[in-house]
Design a protein around this motif. Structure first.
Motif, PDB file in Angstrom:
ATOM      1  N   GLY A 185       0.860  -1.299  -0.003  1.00 26.64           N
ATOM      2  CA  GLY A 185      -0.152   0.019  -0.176  1.00 26.64           C
ATOM      3  C   GLY A 185       0.776   1.314   0.031  1.00 26.64           C
ATOM      4  O   GLY A 185       0.232   2.257   0.124  1.00 26.64           O
ATOM      5  N   GLU A 186       1.960   1.236  -0.061  1.00 25.69           N
ATOM      6  CA  GLU A 186       3.046   2.236   0.003  1.00 25.69           C
ATOM      7  C   GLU A 186       3.258   3.014  -1.455  1.00 25.69           C
ATOM      8  O   GLU A 186       3.400   2.217  -2.388  1.00 25.69           O
ATOM      9  N   ILE A 187       3.588   4.413  -1.187  1.00 23.13           N
ATOM     10  CA  ILE A 187       4.053   5.025  -2.415  1.00 23.13           C
ATOM     11  C   ILE A 187       5.404   5.618  -1.843  1.00 23.13           C
ATOM     12  O   ILE A 187       5.586   6.175  -0.910  1.00 23.13           O
ATOM     13  N   VAL A 188       6.263   5.224  -2.484  1.00 19.05           N
ATOM     14  CA  VAL A 188       7.771   5.651  -1.892  1.00 19.05           C
ATOM     15  C   VAL A 188       8.628   6.487  -3.060  1.00 19.05           C
ATOM     16  O   VAL A 188       8.313   6.211  -4.299  1.00 19.05           O
ATOM     17  N   GLY A 189       8.966   7.642  -2.541  1.00 15.67           N
ATOM     18  CA  GLY A 189       9.870   8.425  -3.610  1.00 15.67           C
ATOM     19  C   GLY A 189      11.182   8.169  -3.479  1.00 15.67           C
ATOM     20  O   GLY A 189      11.866   7.744  -2.442  1.00 15.67           O
ATOM     21  N   LEU A 190      11.787   8.063  -4.841  1.00 13.60           N
ATOM     22  CA  LEU A 190      13.248   7.780  -4.808  1.00 13.60           C
ATOM     23  C   LEU A 190      14.035   9.221  -5.160  1.00 13.60           C
ATOM     24  O   LEU A 190      13.558   9.772  -6.231  1.00 13.60           O
ATOM     25  N   VAL A 191      14.722   9.822  -4.325  1.00 11.31           N
ATOM     26  CA  VAL A 191      15.174  11.144  -4.528  1.00 11.31           C
ATOM     27  C   VAL A 191      16.966  11.126  -4.336  1.00 11.31           C
ATOM     28  O   VAL A 191      17.544  10.074  -4.071  1.00 11.31           O
TER      29      VAL A 191
END
Lengths: 248, 330, 285, 247
Positions: free
Chosen positions: A29-35
């Motif tokens: 259920g997660e949204i992960v940002g890769l920065v």
């Protein structure tokens, strides 16, 4: 439950580490940002997960299953799909057939396109807002439409985890808002997302967690507002990571 | 730039409708041809050969659609011709049995080619195929015991007569019968190619041609499909080579492995339209008779310059091919 | 026998280098594969043969005319190549393939399909040295090829123009940023290539029968050597030429004449399968 | 003042990249003998600006005036001949040429001055003098970057455009390069830099611009820019919101 688990993942090119020892988990259920700044290894990480590159060491587990070293098409069939930084449509095919390719081959194979496949493809085009261009050649779409097409095609493979590479790069604020809406709609379909967000114009608003990379190393992870305040991350972005070593 | 002009990028039936009038007229003309020319043997022979070349172009294009340009299809053609000729001439098998077998041998050769060229794309694949022909050619040339080397095989048996009840079709006596045989083969191959390209296999072939990395990312195993298209292409080229051997009765390595049979299918496919179903066959049926009826009498030596000119003009001015260009207009 | 093979291999190999240099130069600078290369060599050979046989010119004087003829064709060819759209390498193959068919048939028309040889009697005599035989033909071939290679080496490595050419081969963008006119370099490459072809053609006519379809074999040789060397390495081309010459020469001894034709093809396939960027190239791209 | 003579003027420049309108009516002028820096977020058009000035990208509209002459229609090598040299961010040396040969190719249009230029280059990059015979392809990343800049200097430029010169450099090499840049300026060569290593690039600059959405949003001296809140906000939008001090 974990969707994706990276264990001690490393990738070297000619002996130089592009990624070293990445440990990370994406939960259901997660949204992960890769920065991270240019050359941090974000795209390399995408290529490892999606099977374009083979890791030099380490493991990738997807829904508990080891997918390290699988070919891209096999990874896709298991449920990981991706978009590309500079979108890669099939230029001399119609928009609809671009999506159909994902629909038909994403999970299995049938010799003939079923009506429901076609209907699904139309629906996806509608979701990304280019339904009126279904019969246009992909080469004739504008860049932003091509990016939407890329997304629709990736969704057509019915992924459990979707890797988005710079969906909103160069977007105006209006388009960014649309993109955010779109991402939330995707999430509602039960898809987990990992989003490369170099410009930081998306992840703050949609991501549950961020993973920050610099020079191939994980420098921070956690909720966006905390990662954004992280000293290492700020320095990486302003190109001052080695400020202390400067002699002036 | 759009190579496909019409909307039916997946070779849909509705796209064929526009052309169906012309197509039907062409078909009827081809069916009635023996009656129209009153069994003028020369004209029939030319069209039999043209249909054979149309089949080569169709077969070549199975690979062409998936993006690879081969300059070495003579390898399959020659291997097919020799396989069928040797088996029927030396071992007395029936051509009805050896022709499909020849296709299998050619497909086997295709498998070897795939193993060598697995990682090659575009220009480098083309160069590899150019070199690849030499291998079966030199082997055939040197395997004197089986192939009589560069002397070639003389007296390859013709197609055996078919008897349907009291009605007997004798291929060795009637050119009209041979013509219809090749014609039926063309129809079968055309139908097969159309089925192939309008099924999802066609979708996969196109996707890997257009953008291989993206194709793999949406679950298309590109190497497997490329191999499939190469095998099918090789198979039908081999079968066509075998038919050629039984129709012409004489083959030699320099001829069947020659540049001619590598170049011709490529030229027809590119000129007719590499990304169309009918284009390659149409080009064969137009250009070859043009060559034979117009340029050959004018220039007995060197009339094949026509093929070079046609290819150069197509690459420079009509990269989508003639048929493809036509669709753009419509 | 083995020493004779060695000598003839080296002499043949040196000639192969001469043949391949033009192809490699044009490919390196412009990224155009010129599949009509062999046909042009044969054409130059025919021009020389014609002047020598029909008009009874001294053989040496036929070279300038052969060079001029190829020069004109090559400059025309460059114009056509310049009109191609992407993918350049592949389209150049298709275009020049058509060109090869065109030239082949033109030669068939003009010179017919008969086998022709520029038979210069002194060249077929030779020296019986201890252990092997060296014909004047081989000697001339060796001498001329090495001279041309040496001149080209000096041009490429000792002059500014040559350095600019090499720079263009190695990195077009960077070359332009150094003030080099890349388009002019392309024309220059075609001109140099044409000169090399014009030199190789008449020599080829001395050692090998001329007939319209023999160009194919020459093209294959040139491709093999160029791929072997990788882009932009003169040293690699020299090495590749000798290896190929020796390999053919020994293949004849070991397996017989008829297997010779397969050597270049097998070598090329092996290279493409295992080392598509050349034996010496370490992944330039 | 002699240093205030404008050497390059960019007027109403519009450049498209594919179908994206990257530079929109951009105006800017650069005075001689300065180190001018352009900063901006990724994709804001820094590289595009440099490439347009160097003649690599063709502007749709607008003028580039260099030494009072319009140069926007010239091709790359003609621009170089006028003394405007671009060094790209890639470390694109000629890999199969020695370091010396690379430098010689740099002097292709300034052959007669080769000796002088070489001694100048060795003064600024003494390290290269020790490696003259080495194949350029075997140099380290930092050395390659130095070689590309040195090669640019060999063309006898008045204006040297450097695209992200610090990209991919280890801190030590970056420091060395900073010194070299300051030294280059003393030879009456104007430097025009772009890059992401904001702090370094601004510190070395005598004048700086911030590019935002294809336009110049801010101008000033390097130090002024470093302290400007708008710059901080643009380059790192989150900072202003979360109120964190930049280290």
């Amino acid at each position: 439950m974990t969707v994706l688990q990276l264990q001690e993942l490393s990738k070297t090119f000619n002996g130089i580490y592009a990624l070293s020892n990445i440990n990370f988990t994406i939960n259901e259920g997660e949204i992960v940002g890769l920065v991270g700044p240019n050359g941090a290894g974000k795209t390399t990480l995408f290529n490892l997960i999606s099977g374009r590159l083979r890791p030099s060491s380490g493991k990738i587990l997807f829904q508990g299953k080891d997918i390290t070293g699988l070919k891209p098409h096999a990874v896709c069939k298991l449920g990981i799909s991706r978009t590309f930084q500079s979108s890669r449509p099939f230029p001399r095919m119609s928009t609809l057939h671009n999506v159909l390719a994902g629909q038909v081959f994403g999970k299995g194979f049938s010799l003939h396109t079923r009506p429901e496949d076609e209907q699904m493809a139309h629906e996806l085009l509608d979701v990304v807002g280019i339904a009126h261009k279904a019969e246009t050649l992909a080469a004739d779409l504008t860049l932003s439409e091509q990016r939407r097409l890329d997304l629709a095609r990736a969704l057509a493979t019915r992924p459990k985890l979707l890797l988005l590479d710079e969906v909103a790069a160069g977007f105006s604020p209006v388009l960014v808002k649309q993109a955010i809406k779109l991402i939330n709609r995707v999430r509602e379909r039960g898809v987990n997302l990992l989003i490369i967000d170099h410009f930081l114009n998306l992840s703050q608003k949609v991501a549950d967690r961020l993973l920050a990379l610099d020079h191939g190393e994980k420098i921070a992870e956690g909720p966006p507002d905390i990662v954004m305040k992280n000293r290492e991350v700020l320095r990486a972005y302003l190109g001052m990571r080695y400020q202390d070593e400067e002699d002036d | 730039m759009s190579f496909f002009a019409s909307k039916n990028t997946k070779f849909r039936t509705q796209g064929l409708r526009f052309h169906s009038v012309g197509l039907m007229t062409g078909l009827v003309l081809l069916i009635l041809l023996p009656a129209l020319v009153q069994s003028n043997n020369y004209i029939l022979q030319v069209f039999t050969h043209a249909l054979l070349l149309a089949n080569l172009a169709l077969a070549w294009n199975i690979l062409g659609v998936s993006g690879s340009i081969s300059l070495g299809h003579a390898a399959f053609f020659g291997a097919g011709a020799y396989c069928s000729a040797v088996l029927s001439l030396e071992y007395g098998f029936s051509p009805w049995f050896t022709i499909p077998l020849a296709g299998l041998l050619a497909a086997g050769l295709g498998l070897i080619m795939d193993l060598i060229c697995l990682r090659l794309r575009g220009a480098y694949f083309a160069l590899a195929t150019l070199a690849f022909v030499e291998i079966p050619r030199v082997i055939t040339d040197n395997w004197d015991g089986l192939t009589h080397g560069s002397l070639g095989l003389v007296g390859v048996p013709g197609l055996p007569s078919l008897s349907l009840g009291t009605w007997v079709v004798d291929f060795s006596a009637s050119i009209t019968a041979s013509y219809y045989f090749v014609f039926v083969y063309s129809l079968v191959l055309l139908g097969l190619v159309r089925f192939l390209f309008s099924s999802n296999l066609g979708l996969a072939f196109q996707a890997i041609r257009e953008e291989e990395i993206a194709a793999e990312a949406v679950g298309i195993p590109a190497n497997r499909y490329r191999l499939l298209s190469l095998l099918l292409s090789a198979y039908f080229t081999g079968v066509t080579g075998a038919c050629y051997a039984h129709l012409v009765h004489y083959i030699e390595p320099g001829l069947v492995y020659g540049l001619h049979f590598s170049a011709i299918p490529m030229i027809f496919a590119i000129c007719g339209g590499r990304f169309t179903i009918l284009g390659p066959a149409m080009a064969a049926l137009v250009i070859y008779p043009l060559d034979q009826f117009v340029f050959h009498p004018l220039l007995p030596a060197g009339h094949e310059f026509l093929y070079g000119v046609v290819l150069i003009l197509t690459v420079l001015f009509l990269p989508a091919g003639f048929w493809g260009g036509l669709r753009k207009v419509s | 026998m083995w020493t004779t093979a060695l000598v003839s291999g080296i002499s043949l190999g040196s000639f192969y280098i001469l043949i391949a240099l033009g192809f490699a130069l044009i490919f390196g600078v412009t990224r155009n594969f010129n599949l009509a290369h062999g046909e042009l060599v044969v054409f130059a050979g025919y021009v020389s043969y014609w002047l020598w046989k029909v008009w009874a010119w001294p053989f040496v004087l036929t070279f300038p005319v052969a060079i001029l003829a190829t020069l004109l064709i090559c400059l025309g060819l460059q114009r056509l190549f310049a009109r191609l759209c992407e993918p350049l390498e592949l389209n150049s193959i298709v275009l020049s393939f058509g060109m090869a068919i065109l030239i082949q048939n033109t030669m068939l028309f003009w010179f017919s399909g008969d086998y022709r040889l520029i038979r210069i009697p002194t060249l077929s005599q030779g020296l019986h040295l201890p252990g092997f035989y060296l014909s004047y033909g081989q000697l001339t071939l060796l001498f001329l090829s090495l001279t041309v290679i040496a001149v080209l080496y000096i041009l490429m490595y000792r002059t500014y123009l040559g350095k600019a050419l090499r720079a263009t081969i190695q990195d077009k963008g960077a070359a332009a940023q150094a003030g080099i006119n890349v388009a002019v370099m392309g024309t220059l490459a075609f001109c140099l290539g044409a000169i090399l072809i014009g030199l190789a053609g008449p020599l080829y006519g001395c050692i090998h029968y001329l007939y319209p379809s023999t160009g194919h074999e020459i093209t294959l040789l040139a491709i093999t050597i160029t791929i072997f060397a990788g882009v932009g390495r003169l040293g690699g081309i020299i090495l590749a030429g000798w290896i190929l010459g020796l390999a053919e020469s020994f293949a004849v001894i070991l397996f017989g004449t008829s297997w010779r034709e397969m050597v270049a093809a097998v070598l090329l396939l092996a290279l493409l399968a295992f080392k598509p960027r050349g034996i010496l190239g370490k992944g330039e791209q | 003042m002699e240093t205030q003579r404008p050497i390059l003027k960019v007027c109403n420049l519009n450049v498209h990249y594919g179908d994206i309108h990257v530079l929109k009516q951009l105006n800017l002028s650069i005075c001689a003998n300065q180190i001018v820096s352009v900063v901006g977020a990724n994709g804001s058009g820094k590289t595009t600006l440099l490439k347009a000035v160097a003649g690599i990208l063709r502007p749709v509209q607008g003028a580039i005036i260099y030494h009072h002459k319009q140069i926007q229609t010239l091709s790359v090598h003609e621009v170089v001949r006028r003394g405007l040299v671009y060094v790209s961010e890639g470390m694109n040396v000629f890999p199969f040429m020695s370091v010396l040969e690379n430098l010689e190719v740099g002097a292709y249009i300034a052959r007669e001055k080769k000796k002088d230029r070489l001694s100048l280059v060795f003064e600024i990059f003494p390290l290269l003098a020790d490696k003259l015979r080495q194949m350029a392809g075997t140099l380290s990343g930092g050395q390659k970057r130095m070689l590309t800049i040195a090669r640019g200097l060999m063309s006898d430029p008045d204006l040297l455009l450097l695209d992200d010169p610090f990209l991919g450099l280890a801190p030590k090499d970056a420091n060395r390069l900073c010194d070299a840049l300051k030294q280059i300026r003393r030879y009456d060569i104007t430097l025009f830099l772009a890059g992401q290593h904001v702090r370094r690039i601004l510190r070395v600059a005598t004048k700086a611009f911030l590019v935002e959405e294809g336009k110049i949003a801010l101008a000033g001296t390097g130090e002024q820019m470093l302290g400007h809140p708008h710059l901080r906000e643009t380059l790192f939008g989150i900072v202003a919101e979360s109120g964190v001090e930049i280290p």
